[in-house]
Scaffold this motif. Structure first.
Motif, short mmCIF file in Angstrom:
data_model
loop_
_atom_site.label_atom_id
_atom_site.label_comp_id
_atom_site.label_asym_id
_atom_site.label_seq_id
_atom_site.Cartn_x
_atom_site.Cartn_y
_atom_site.Cartn_z
N GLU A 42 -49.00 4.33 71.42
CA GLU A 42 -48.24 3.22 70.79
C GLU A 42 -47.85 3.77 69.38
O GLU A 42 -46.96 3.27 68.80
CB GLU A 42 -49.23 2.06 70.58
CG GLU A 42 -49.49 1.31 71.89
CD GLU A 42 -50.23 0.06 71.82
OE1 GLU A 42 -50.38 -0.53 70.69
OE2 GLU A 42 -50.69 -0.51 72.79
N LEU A 43 -48.48 4.65 68.67
CA LEU A 43 -48.23 5.19 67.42
C LEU A 43 -48.42 6.81 67.59
O LEU A 43 -49.14 7.30 68.15
CB LEU A 43 -49.10 4.86 66.47
CG LEU A 43 -49.18 3.16 66.23
CD1 LEU A 43 -50.21 2.71 65.27
CD2 LEU A 43 -47.96 2.97 65.65
N VAL A 44 -47.70 7.53 66.74
CA VAL A 44 -47.67 8.81 66.43
C VAL A 44 -47.55 9.22 65.08
O VAL A 44 -46.60 8.53 64.54
CB VAL A 44 -46.79 9.80 67.36
CG1 VAL A 44 -47.13 9.57 68.77
CG2 VAL A 44 -45.39 9.43 67.11
N ASP A 45 -48.14 10.09 64.74
CA ASP A 45 -48.23 10.57 63.32
C ASP A 45 -47.12 11.96 63.17
O ASP A 45 -46.76 12.57 64.11
CB ASP A 45 -49.25 10.66 62.42
CG ASP A 45 -50.32 11.67 63.21
OD1 ASP A 45 -49.64 12.62 63.97
OD2 ASP A 45 -51.47 11.60 62.76
N SER A 46 -46.93 12.59 62.05
CA SER A 46 -46.23 13.74 62.03
C SER A 46 -46.62 14.91 62.66
O SER A 46 -46.31 15.70 63.35
CB SER A 46 -45.75 14.00 60.58
OG SER A 46 -46.75 14.31 59.71
N VAL A 69 -42.89 4.68 68.83
CA VAL A 69 -42.98 5.91 68.71
C VAL A 69 -41.58 6.74 68.61
O VAL A 69 -41.54 7.64 67.64
CB VAL A 69 -43.48 6.47 70.01
CG1 VAL A 69 -43.61 8.11 70.04
CG2 VAL A 69 -45.00 6.02 70.30
N ALA A 70 -40.53 6.51 69.20
CA ALA A 70 -39.26 6.99 69.14
C ALA A 70 -38.78 6.75 67.64
O ALA A 70 -37.92 7.64 66.87
CB ALA A 70 -38.21 6.44 70.24
N GLY A 119 -38.10 12.33 60.54
CA GLY A 119 -37.28 13.51 60.63
C GLY A 119 -37.45 14.60 61.60
O GLY A 119 -37.11 15.78 61.48
N LEU A 120 -38.17 13.98 62.45
CA LEU A 120 -38.68 15.10 63.71
C LEU A 120 -37.84 15.33 64.72
O LEU A 120 -37.56 14.27 65.44
CB LEU A 120 -40.24 14.96 64.16
CG LEU A 120 -41.21 15.09 63.15
CD1 LEU A 120 -42.71 14.41 63.59
CD2 LEU A 120 -41.63 16.48 62.71
N SER A 121 -37.19 16.48 64.90
CA SER A 121 -36.41 16.62 66.27
C SER A 121 -37.47 17.39 67.25
O SER A 121 -38.50 17.99 66.89
CB SER A 121 -35.35 17.35 65.98
OG SER A 121 -35.83 18.81 65.40
N LEU A 122 -37.10 17.20 68.38
CA LEU A 122 -38.25 17.60 69.29
C LEU A 122 -37.28 18.83 70.19
O LEU A 122 -36.67 18.39 71.32
CB LEU A 122 -38.47 16.93 70.41
CG LEU A 122 -39.47 15.71 69.81
CD1 LEU A 122 -39.83 14.47 70.84
CD2 LEU A 122 -40.87 16.29 68.93
#
Length: 126
Positions: A53-57, A86-87, A94-97
């Motif tokens: 449900e959540l992500v951090d950097s 999450v998205a 600012g995280l691209s994957l």
């Protein structure tokens, strides 16, 4: 320390994250996946994060790193089941994957990795 199971389905490794992804578990998954890709010659990695449900950097960067490692080892990575929150968090951070394909669910992710086509071909030859 808990470890996340990695299942093999043909030439794809399937990872379903069903626990809160703490930093130490994420790092262990990164190492475990690299080892399994090397051992099996897997051509794809499917990571189901629908339970997150959540992500951090750190977790976001770890997913990017896993996919980079897989790409260097000639395997494609698909992340499936990403929750809207999450998205949004990944974009806000600012995280691209890079090297990561995404799909709404496992079935679509398998199609991206070419699994459905091979299963359908097996059915047609029987």
């Amino acid at each position: 320390m808990d470890r996340i199971p990695i299942l093999r389905m043909g030439d794809v490794l399937l990872v379903t994250i069903q626990v809160e992804l703490h930093d130490d578990i994420a790092l262990a998954l990164q190492d475990d996946l690299a080892a399994r890709i090397s051992q099996t010659g897997a051509r794809g990695v499917l990571i189901d994060i629908s339970a997150l449900e959540l992500v951090d950097s750190f977790i976001g960067r770890t997913i990017a790193t896993i996919s980079g490692i897989a790409a260097i080892m000639d395997a494609r990575t698909v992340v499936v089941g990403m929750q809207p929150a999450v998205a949004i968090t990944l974009v806000e951070l600012g995280l691209s994957l890079p090297n990561v394909l995404t799909a709404l669910d496992v079935e679509r992710g398998m199609r991206l990795l070419g699994i459905t086509r091979s299963v359908d071909a097996d059915r047609r030859t029987r």
